[in-house]
Write a protein that holds these residues in place. Structure first.
Motif, mmCIF file in Angstrom:
data_model
loop_
_atom_site.group_PDB
_atom_site.id
_atom_site.type_symbol
_atom_site.label_atom_id
_atom_site.label_comp_id
_atom_site.label_asym_id
_atom_site.label_seq_id
_atom_site.Cartn_x
_atom_site.Cartn_y
_atom_site.Cartn_z
ATOM 1 N N GLY A 239 0.815 -1.209 0.000
ATOM 2 C CA GLY A 239 0.000 0.000 0.000
ATOM 3 C C GLY A 239 0.844 1.254 0.000
ATOM 4 N N GLN A 240 1.904 1.223 0.776
ATOM 5 C CA GLN A 240 2.811 2.374 0.830
ATOM 6 C C GLN A 240 3.463 2.595 -0.530
ATOM 7 N N ALA A 241 3.877 1.524 -1.196
ATOM 8 C CA ALA A 241 4.511 1.644 -2.512
ATOM 9 C C ALA A 241 3.535 2.234 -3.531
ATOM 10 N N VAL A 242 2.297 1.752 -3.520
ATOM 11 C CA VAL A 242 1.291 2.258 -4.461
ATOM 12 C C VAL A 242 1.012 3.734 -4.184
ATOM 13 N N ASN A 243 0.896 4.090 -2.926
ATOM 14 C CA ASN A 243 0.629 5.488 -2.582
ATOM 15 C C ASN A 243 1.781 6.409 -2.962
ATOM 16 N N GLN A 244 3.022 5.939 -2.824
ATOM 17 C CA GLN A 244 4.173 6.750 -3.231
ATOM 18 C C GLN A 244 4.149 6.988 -4.736
ATOM 19 N N ILE A 245 3.823 5.968 -5.482
ATOM 20 C CA ILE A 245 3.757 6.115 -6.935
ATOM 21 C C ILE A 245 2.622 7.057 -7.312
ATOM 22 N N LYS A 246 1.500 6.935 -6.627
ATOM 23 C CA LYS A 246 0.372 7.836 -6.872
ATOM 24 C C LYS A 246 0.794 9.282 -6.644
ATOM 25 N N GLN A 247 1.515 9.538 -5.557
ATOM 26 C CA GLN A 247 1.970 10.895 -5.254
ATOM 27 C C GLN A 247 2.949 11.401 -6.317
ATOM 28 N N GLN A 248 3.817 10.522 -6.804
ATOM 29 C CA GLN A 248 4.770 10.919 -7.842
ATOM 30 C C GLN A 248 4.041 11.279 -9.136
ATOM 31 N N ILE A 249 3.021 10.499 -9.477
ATOM 32 C CA ILE A 249 2.249 10.790 -10.683
ATOM 33 C C ILE A 249 1.500 12.111 -10.526
ATOM 34 N N LEU A 250 0.887 12.308 -9.366
ATOM 35 C CA LEU A 250 0.164 13.569 -9.120
ATOM 36 C C LEU A 250 1.114 14.767 -9.185
ATOM 37 N N LEU A 251 2.294 14.627 -8.628
ATOM 38 C CA LEU A 251 3.272 15.711 -8.662
ATOM 39 C C LEU A 251 3.689 16.011 -10.101
ATOM 40 N N ALA A 252 3.947 14.971 -10.877
ATOM 41 C CA ALA A 252 4.339 15.163 -12.277
ATOM 42 C C ALA A 252 3.225 15.845 -13.066
ATOM 43 N N ILE A 253 1.992 15.460 -12.806
ATOM 44 C CA ILE A 253 0.854 16.076 -13.492
ATOM 45 C C ILE A 253 0.749 17.555 -13.115
ATOM 46 N N THR A 254 0.885 17.845 -11.831
ATOM 47 C CA THR A 254 0.808 19.231 -11.361
ATOM 48 C C THR A 254 1.898 20.085 -11.994
ATOM 49 N N GLN A 255 3.111 19.562 -12.025
ATOM 50 C CA GLN A 255 4.225 20.313 -12.605
ATOM 51 C C GLN A 255 4.020 20.532 -14.094
ATOM 52 N N ARG A 256 3.525 19.512 -14.781
ATOM 53 C CA ARG A 256 3.302 19.644 -16.221
ATOM 54 C C ARG A 256 2.174 20.634 -16.499
ATOM 55 N N LYS A 257 1.152 20.588 -15.669
ATOM 56 C CA LYS A 257 0.032 21.517 -15.817
ATOM 57 C C LYS A 257 0.514 22.959 -15.663
ATOM 58 N N GLU A 258 1.358 23.191 -14.670
ATOM 59 C CA GLU A 258 1.921 24.535 -14.466
ATOM 60 C C GLU A 258 2.733 24.961 -15.669
ATOM 61 N N HIS A 259 3.518 24.047 -16.201
ATOM 62 C CA HIS A 259 4.341 24.341 -17.375
ATOM 63 C C HIS A 259 3.466 24.695 -18.569
ATOM 64 N N LEU A 260 2.413 23.915 -18.789
ATOM 65 C CA LEU A 260 1.539 24.151 -19.940
ATOM 66 C C LEU A 260 0.769 25.457 -19.806
ATOM 67 N N THR A 261 0.367 25.819 -18.607
ATOM 68 C CA THR A 261 -0.400 27.054 -18.441
ATOM 69 C C THR A 261 0.486 28.284 -18.504
ATOM 70 N N GLU A 262 1.773 28.132 -18.242
ATOM 71 C CA GLU A 262 2.701 29.263 -18.331
ATOM 72 C C GLU A 262 3.050 29.576 -19.774
ATOM 73 N N HIS A 263 2.993 28.588 -20.639
ATOM 74 C CA HIS A 263 3.418 28.793 -22.030
ATOM 75 C C HIS A 263 2.274 28.833 -22.973
#
Length: 81
Positions: A57-81
């Motif tokens: 469960g901890q491993a799955v949750n860590q991966i979920k957080q990494q995916i969410l972080l990557a999505i958030t960062q990409r979203k910020e990048h796309l909205t800035e440009h």
């Protein structure tokens, strides 16, 4: 665990390639939605022996957080440009 690592790599690659917000949202749903690929792992935790559930469960949750972080960062990048 190897499957989860592979899933994370696929998700990150897809996120990095997304050029538009609708595509990014589609990737989020594909991996984290109700019938998402990672959500399937969370649902299957109940099938594991009780001793293995916390670690898995901890491993799955860590991966979920990494995916969410990557999505958030990409979203910020796309909205800035």
């Amino acid at each position: 665990m190897q499957e989860l690592t592979s899933l994370l790599q696929q998700a990150i690659a897809a996120i990095e390639q997304a050029q538009e917000l609708p595509r990014l949202e589609a990737i989020r749903v594909e991996y984290l939605g109700k019938k998402g690929r990672l959500t399937g792992y969370l649902k299957n935790l109940a099938l594991l022996p009780e001793a293995e559930r916390p670690t898995a469960g901890q491993a799955v949750n860590q991966i979920k957080q990494q995916i969410l972080l990557a999505i958030t960062q990409r979203k910020e990048h796309l909205t800035e440009h």
